[in-house]
Scaffold this active site. Structure first.
Site, short mmCIF file in Angstrom:
data_model
loop_
_atom_site.label_atom_id
_atom_site.label_comp_id
_atom_site.label_asym_id
_atom_site.label_seq_id
_atom_site.Cartn_x
_atom_site.Cartn_y
_atom_site.Cartn_z
N GLU A 95 4.32 -6.05 106.39
CA GLU A 95 3.61 -7.00 105.48
C GLU A 95 2.45 -7.46 106.34
O GLU A 95 1.10 -7.68 105.53
CB GLU A 95 4.46 -8.18 105.17
CG GLU A 95 5.35 -8.05 103.85
CD GLU A 95 6.77 -8.78 103.87
OE1 GLU A 95 6.54 -9.66 104.63
OE2 GLU A 95 7.61 -8.43 103.19
N GLY B 88 15.52 -9.41 105.23
CA GLY B 88 14.56 -10.47 104.78
C GLY B 88 15.15 -11.44 103.79
O GLY B 88 16.28 -12.27 103.83
N ASN C 156 14.75 -12.11 109.03
CA ASN C 156 13.25 -12.53 108.90
C ASN C 156 13.01 -13.45 107.75
O ASN C 156 13.18 -12.89 106.42
CB ASN C 156 12.66 -11.18 108.67
CG ASN C 156 11.04 -11.32 108.59
OD1 ASN C 156 10.50 -12.54 108.54
ND2 ASN C 156 10.36 -10.14 108.21
N TRP C 157 12.80 -14.73 107.72
CA TRP C 157 12.75 -15.61 106.86
C TRP C 157 11.26 -15.55 105.95
O TRP C 157 11.11 -16.18 105.04
CB TRP C 157 13.12 -17.13 107.36
CG TRP C 157 14.57 -17.14 107.61
CD1 TRP C 157 15.30 -16.29 107.58
CD2 TRP C 157 15.01 -18.57 108.03
NE1 TRP C 157 16.78 -16.84 107.90
CE2 TRP C 157 16.43 -18.24 108.21
CE3 TRP C 157 14.60 -19.82 108.44
CZ2 TRP C 157 17.33 -19.17 108.80
CZ3 TRP C 157 15.49 -20.73 108.95
CH2 TRP C 157 16.84 -20.69 109.17
N LYS C 158 10.38 -14.74 106.53
CA LYS C 158 9.13 -14.73 106.29
C LYS C 158 8.25 -16.00 105.73
O LYS C 158 8.60 -17.22 106.48
CB LYS C 158 9.03 -13.53 104.93
CG LYS C 158 9.99 -12.34 105.14
CD LYS C 158 9.57 -11.35 104.15
CE LYS C 158 10.45 -10.03 104.43
NZ LYS C 158 10.03 -8.98 103.69
N GLY D 250 11.72 -5.32 100.42
CA GLY D 250 11.61 -6.65 99.02
C GLY D 250 11.59 -5.81 97.74
O GLY D 250 11.29 -6.56 96.82
#
Ligand code: PGA
Length: 255
Positions: A102, A236, A13-15, A178
């Site tokens: 998020e 992430g 998940n590169w956000k 995170g």
């Protein structure tokens, strides 16, 4: 591990960490190394909406999937700023994250929204990766199991699960995302077992794939992947750094 046709799921998940150029550079580097990853690794990358198409073009030919980080449930219309599940599917996208913490906690996404997105993803042919998990406060007050069960029940409510569609859930404790503080693998394992049980109950004849997410790093990934009910990881920050992601891949290959 190895509970699903010998596959280990490594989802990235590169956000909003990488811009357009950075995403393309990283995708090209992954494409160059992809042959070495081997059949055991089932990989998918979730870039930003802006970068998804070119990243998908680069990764498609080397057997790495791409997914959206979020979708809207109406196919087309006056919904400023949104991109529909159908639109993602039309450009070759295979997966979508749904209900990432998020989205739930920073953008106010509700269980109702999650359910609508699940439905739209299935209708468009995308494979949803449903994210569930408890906050620190919910954990401290002994509500973890209850919270996760409510999220699962709401997300799958009334859905007709297509026979050929993988059912993928990511257990992502909010307090571990995170944060640099990962969940103990035994604790994650207990939650995975519960998630599998609930999903099998909600969707008859399903064979749930459950990934762990939350501060996965090269130095702790083996602890998760060694647990029988953990089929892979959703990563992430560490997935956006080529060296760390390659280390995670080689750790998985060696299992
Ligand atoms: P993290 O994020 O690995 O940076 O903790 C995981 C996720 O949010 O999917």
């Amino acid at each position: 591990m190895f509970t699903h046709n010998g596959k280990i799921y490594l989802f990235a998940n590169w956000k909003m960490y990488l811009d357009y150029d950075e995403s393309n550079i990283l995708a090209n580097a992954l494409a160059r190394g992809a042959k070495k990853f081997g059949d055991k690794i089932q990989m998918a990358i979730f870039p930003s909406a802006l970068s998804l198409y070119p990243v998908g073009q680069v990764l498609r030919d080397v057997g790495i999937g791409v997914g959206a980080q979020n979708v809207y449930w109406v196919d087309k219309g006056g919904y400023t700023g949104e991109v529909s599940a159908a639109m993602y599917r039309a450009v070759g996208c295979e997966y979508t994250l749904i209900g990432h913490s998020e989205r739930r906690h920073q953008f106010g996404e509700t269980d109702h929204d999650v359910r609508e997105k699940m439905k739209a993803a299935l209708a468009s042919g995308l494979t949803p990766v449903l994210c569930v998990g408890e906050t620190e406060q919910q954990r401290n007050t002994g509500k973890t199991e209850e919270v996760v069960e409510v999220q699962l029940r709401a997300a799958f409510d009334g859905l007709n699960w297509p026979k050929d569609k993988e059912l993928i859930v990511a257990y992502e404790p909010v307090w571990a995302i995170g944060a640099g503080v990962a969940c103990d693998p035994d604790e994650a394992m207990r939650m995975h077992e519960l998630i599998i049980k609930i999903c099998k109950n909600l969707i008859k004849n399903s064979d749930p794939v459950v990934l762990y997410g939350g501060s996965v790093r090269p130095n702790n990934v083996v602890g998760y992947l060694s647990q029988p009910a953990i089929d892979g990881v959703l990563v992430g920050a560490a997935s956006t750094k080529l060296d760390e992601w390659l280390e995670i891949i080689s750790a998985a290959q060696e299992l």
